[in-house]
Structure formats: C-alpha cells, structure tokens
Design an enzyme around this catalytic site. Structure first.
Site, short mmCIF file in Angstrom:
data_model
loop_
_atom_site.label_atom_id
_atom_site.label_comp_id
_atom_site.label_asym_id
_atom_site.label_seq_id
_atom_site.Cartn_x
_atom_site.Cartn_y
_atom_site.Cartn_z
N LYS A 252 0.68 -1.08 -0.01
CA LYS A 252 0.38 0.48 0.08
C LYS A 252 0.92 0.89 0.04
O LYS A 252 1.80 1.20 0.60
CB LYS A 252 -0.97 -0.35 1.26
CG LYS A 252 -2.27 -1.03 1.16
CD LYS A 252 -3.44 -0.85 2.26
CE LYS A 252 -3.92 -1.88 2.71
NZ LYS A 252 -5.05 -1.45 1.36
N ARG A 326 -10.30 -11.72 0.56
CA ARG A 326 -11.02 -12.83 0.21
C ARG A 326 -10.72 -14.10 0.20
O ARG A 326 -10.91 -14.68 0.09
CB ARG A 326 -11.27 -11.86 -1.39
CG ARG A 326 -10.24 -12.04 -2.27
CD ARG A 326 -10.51 -11.32 -3.38
NE ARG A 326 -11.10 -9.65 -3.52
CZ ARG A 326 -10.83 -8.74 -4.34
NH1 ARG A 326 -10.84 -9.23 -5.31
NH2 ARG A 326 -10.71 -7.16 -3.87
N1 BES Z 1 -7.94 -3.59 3.48
C1 BES Z 1 -8.18 -3.09 2.47
C2 BES Z 1 -9.37 -2.36 1.93
C3 BES Z 1 -10.03 -1.44 3.08
C4 BES Z 1 -9.91 -0.20 2.16
C5 BES Z 1 -11.11 -1.58 4.20
C6 BES Z 1 -10.73 1.24 3.02
C7 BES Z 1 -10.81 0.05 4.50
C8 BES Z 1 -10.69 0.92 4.11
C9 BES Z 1 -8.56 -4.57 1.62
O1 BES Z 1 -7.56 -5.74 1.48
C10 BES Z 1 -7.37 -3.98 0.21
O2 BES Z 1 -6.69 -3.21 -0.28
N2 BES Z 1 -8.41 -4.63 -0.86
C11 BES Z 1 -8.20 -3.86 -2.54
C12 BES Z 1 -8.41 -4.82 -3.32
C13 BES Z 1 -8.04 -4.32 -4.79
C14 BES Z 1 -6.72 -4.76 -4.66
C15 BES Z 1 -8.71 -5.59 -5.85
C16 BES Z 1 -8.62 -1.66 -2.60
O3 BES Z 1 -9.86 -2.36 -2.19
O4 BES Z 1 -7.99 -1.33 -3.20
ZN ZN Z 2 -5.44 -5.56 1.50
#
Ligand code: BES
Ligand code: ZN
Ligand code: ZN
Length: 478
Positions: A252, A326
C-alpha cells in the site's frame, strides 16, 4: 458509566445536575423560555446549554424518537462530560412524552465512548452515575429493566469492538484476537476452538495460510459457538480479522496504509456479536469464525503470480497481495461449511474493498448475496438498528471479470469498476450450492473506521455490523 432506573420522584433523587430535553419551548417555564431564546438555543441541532444557577442541563431534539433521540442523548452526555460532574438524573417523560429506554441508553453509551488507552492518565474517562426516573412510566417495571439490561449488553459489546479495532497493530495481533475470543467464550459459556498454522497447512487452508506467511505473528483460526438447549436454527458468522494490512508485496502507499489496523473490523464485529448472545438469551445456535492474520512483506511473503489452492480445492491466481481479505475469507467460509451442517444463514463481515467506500460513502455497509429477500431484510435490519446499509447487485458480466487464464479464479478483477461487487463475486465461489441463498456478504470497509466523529460514533472505529446483526436475529421469526 453507570445507568440505573429509579421508581422515585425525580425531585427526591440526589444528583449533581438534571437533564431536560427540549423539543417545544412552550413546555418550559416562562423564565426558562426567555433564557433559552436569549442565548439563541437551537431547537434543531441537539444544542446544549447548562444553567449553573439551577443545575439544569438542557439539550434540544426536534424529534423524540429513534436516531434523533440517540443523537440527542449522545450530544448531552458528550457535553456533560466536559463539565466536572459525577451524576446526572432525568425523567423518562420529557415534553409530555414517554421516551424509549433503549434509544436513550444507546445514545448515552455509544456517545460517551472515547478511546483513551493511549492517552496520559489525566485525560482518562471519569465515572458517571446516571439515574432515570421511571415514576410516571406507563410501562411495566420488569420490562423497562430488561430493556435496559439488553441495551447495555449490546452497546457495551459495540464499545468493546471499537476498542479492539482501535488498538494499534503492535499491541493487537492474531494471538491477541484469539485470546480475546477465549475470554469472551469463558464469560459467555461459549465453546472456543483455536487453530494455528499447522492446522491450516494440514487442512488445505492454503489461501489463508499464505496471506500470513511473512508475518512474525502466527495466523489464528478462531471458532466460537453458542448453543442454547433447543436451538430454533443455525447461524454462521464469518469475519475478516486482518490485524494489519500492509498490502503485502503489492504494498500500500504510505497514506493508504494508515488506519489499516481497522482491517480486523469484520472479525471484531463477529466477536462483539458473540459477546451479546447469552445476555440476550438468543434462541439460535450461532457460530462465530474469525480468520486472524497479519498481511506483511518479507522474504517469506506470498507473491503476485503465486497460485494457491483453497480448502475446497479451487485454485486462485494471486495477482495482487493486497486483495488478501478474500483469500482469508475463502478458506474460512470453506471451514465453516465443512464443520457446520444444516446452516440457516451464513453471513460474512469484512473491511473488504476501498471500492465499496468510494461507491456508497464511508458511512454505509455494502450488502451482497444471491437472495433478494434476504438482502432486503438485512438492509431493513441495519436501518432499524441505526446502521446504514445498501445492496450492491451481482451480475453475470462482472462475474466474468474474475476469471483466470492459469487458475480457477483470479483474486482481482480485470476491470477497474465495481470492485466491491467483484470481491463479493469472488467469495461466492466459496459458498456451497446448498448455502447460496443463505449467504450474505457485508462489506463494512467504510463504516468500520472513520477518521472523523459522526453522530454518536467517535473518531476511529464505530463497531459497524454488531447492531444490525442483533436486529436481524431479533426479526428472523417475523
Ligand atoms: N483492507 C483493504 C480494503 C479497505 C480499504 C478497508 C479501505 C478499509 C478501508 C483490502 O484488503 C484491500 O486492500 N483491497 C484492495 C483490493 C484491490 C487490490 C483489488 C482495495 O480495495 O484497493
Ligand atoms: Zn488489502
Ligand atoms: Zn484488507
């Protein structure tokens, strides 16, 4: 905070201040009307005013029920906390109307919450005694007492969930979550099974295992069960418990990583719900399954390009290690359906996608599944409980976007649109045929954690998922 009911006349109750709810100025004494008019007391915005000469604290509310009433008592208690006061009393009847105990108490307990664990001692919460006079109530005393006890069980669990989520990742990791589960189990006579990574490997839970591989903390699979004598049915709750989500090798950004301690929001909500069942004398057998994992980087990290085999035998092409929730949920859903048979409802809770927050805003849960009526009922329960939720619909075209060229399925979609739905569709691959219509996926990525106070929710974790589920359980038979 200590809230109690008293049959005594309000005037005979000893207390530092009296709280008065103002809807209609005309219901007040002439001198008070004049005073509140003079200070431009706003009747619509849960405005507050403390008359120190009479020790009366005024709070306004345009309506005396539901969310308005909760917001009114939340505003009152937050402002009373700023004064140096130890006890408050008020009458259950305000503006000639009998208020509802559950709405009052929800506003008070949820509104008064502050996460002070990491603040120096002088800022810590002070004890407050609140006495509600029920002398003029038309309701049965036992019913009022029961309502108070039930609401305290729910709201204290919501606050517990908030504190779990707010706790920093250095102090809260999978073993901490497993430990909390054990404590909840012993306090509520629940069965508690905890599995470590050896179990995950032995039982083919490779998707979940791989997400946690680079962490110095061992992943934990938590299984709590509540079993009443003659259960009316069986409900399974599965939660994403990412105690930290750095994104893994698909790291991230600096800003994107901040607040990812909230990624345990789904699993924490499951723990919170399990913590209320005994107190509420729930008539259903309820299982709470949490995948507690930390998603980190390092030489042993799982990689984009890896192919992982989940517990049900399906192979997953990892194209982004940040779509880890997921993967964890896939195996937890398989575990749940292998271990528990004749399920009536299977719900999962997860801070799953940023796309859900973009789509419906940070205050609303996205509800997905294959059963239209069930989804509608879940939305209605959420709204009734004071949580916001809306359905996000699956469709056959988005379903095609998570196909993989080398495995059964890809962990990210080939389209940049509809990310909350494609994540839901991914999970659908791990729901067995017989449970398709019984399953709901709650994406709580928005409301689980908001970095700004909203209504009776504080900065940080709100405890999303708990109240809506309890409301759903309450309405199953209707
Ligand atoms: N934990 C995150 C999602 C999230 C985002 C939770 C903002 C709370 C606040 C999740 O694991 C994630 O990183 N999802 C990605 C998915 C993508 C890589 C397809 C996302 O939402 O960017
Ligand atoms: Zn994530
Ligand atoms: Zn995540």
């Amino acid at each position: 905070m200590n809230i109690k009911l008293s049959k005594k006349d309000l005037h005979t109750i000893d207390s530092d201040i009296e709280l008065v709810v103002v809807k209609d100025l005309k219901k007040l004494e002439k001198s008070t009307q004049k005073l509140l008019k003079k200070i431009s007391f706003d009747l619509k915005s849960f405005d507050t005013y403390f008359d120190a000469s009479k020790n009366i604290f005024y709070v306004s509310s345009a309506k005396l029920k539901k969310e308005d009433l909760k917001l009114c008592f939340s505003s009152a208690i937050r402002n009373i906390k700023k004064l140096n006061i130890k006890s408050v009393k008020f009458d259950l009847i305000q503006n000639d109307k009998e208020l509802k105990i559950d709405e009052i108490v929800e506003g008070l307990v949820l509104g008064a919450y502050e996460f002070t664990k990491y603040k120096s001692a002088k800022n810590k919460n002070k004890k407050m005694n609140i006495t509600i006079s029920t002398k003029n109530s038309k309701k049965n005393e036992e019913v009022l007492k029961k309502t108070l006890a039930n609401t305290l069980a729910i709201t204290s669990s919501v606050n517990m969930v908030r504190s779990i989520i707010n706790t920093p990742p250095e102090d809260y990791f999978p073993a901490t979550m497993a430990n909390d589960a054990k404590n909840i189990a012993s306090q509520n006579n629940l069965q508690c099974i905890i599995h470590g990574e050896e179990y995950l490997i032995k039982n083919g839970m490779n998707a979940m295992f791989n997400v946690g591989r680079a962490s110095r903390h061992e992943s934990q699979l938590i299984h709590l069960s509540y079993k009443p004598k003659e259960p009316k049915g069986k409900i399974v709750l599965v939660g994403k418990g990412l105690t930290y989500d750095s994104g893994g090798l698909s790291l991230k950004s600096g800003a994107g990583m901040v607040s990812m301690k909230c990624d345990k929001g789904g699993g924490s909500a499951v723990l919170g719900i399990m913590n209320t069942l005994k107190a509420l004398s729930c008539e259903y057998e309820v299982h709470g399954i949490v995948g507690a994992v930390e998603n980190m980087i390092g030489g042993d990290a799982y990689k984009p390009d890896d192919v992982l085999k989940a517990k049900n035998g399906k192979t997953i092409e990892v194209r982004n290690t940040d779509a880890e929730g997921r993967l964890v949920l896939a195996d937890c859903l398989c575990y749940a359906q292998d271990e528990i048979k004749d399920i009536d409802y299977i719900f999962d809770y997860a801070t799953l996608t940023g796309a859900c927050v973009v789509g419906v805003g940070q205050y609303t849960t996205g509800i997905m599944g294959n059963n239209e009526i069930l989804k509608r009922n879940a939305v209605l329960s959420a709204l009734k409980s004071g949580e916001y939720a809306t359905t996000l619909d699956f469709n056959r075209y988005l379903k095609k976007t998570i196909k993989s060229d080398i495995a059964d399925i890809s962990n990210i979609a080939s389209t940049r649109y509809g990310g909350a739905i494609t994540a839901g569709l991914f999970l659908d691959n791990f729901v067995e045929k017989e449970n398709k219509e019984k399953w709901i996926h709650f994406d709580i990525a928005g409301p689980a954690f908001v970095e700004k106070e909203w209504g009776y929710n504080p900065y940080g974790a709100s405890g999303a998922g708990v109240r809506m589920t309890i409301e759903f359980l309450k309405n199953i038979d209707k």
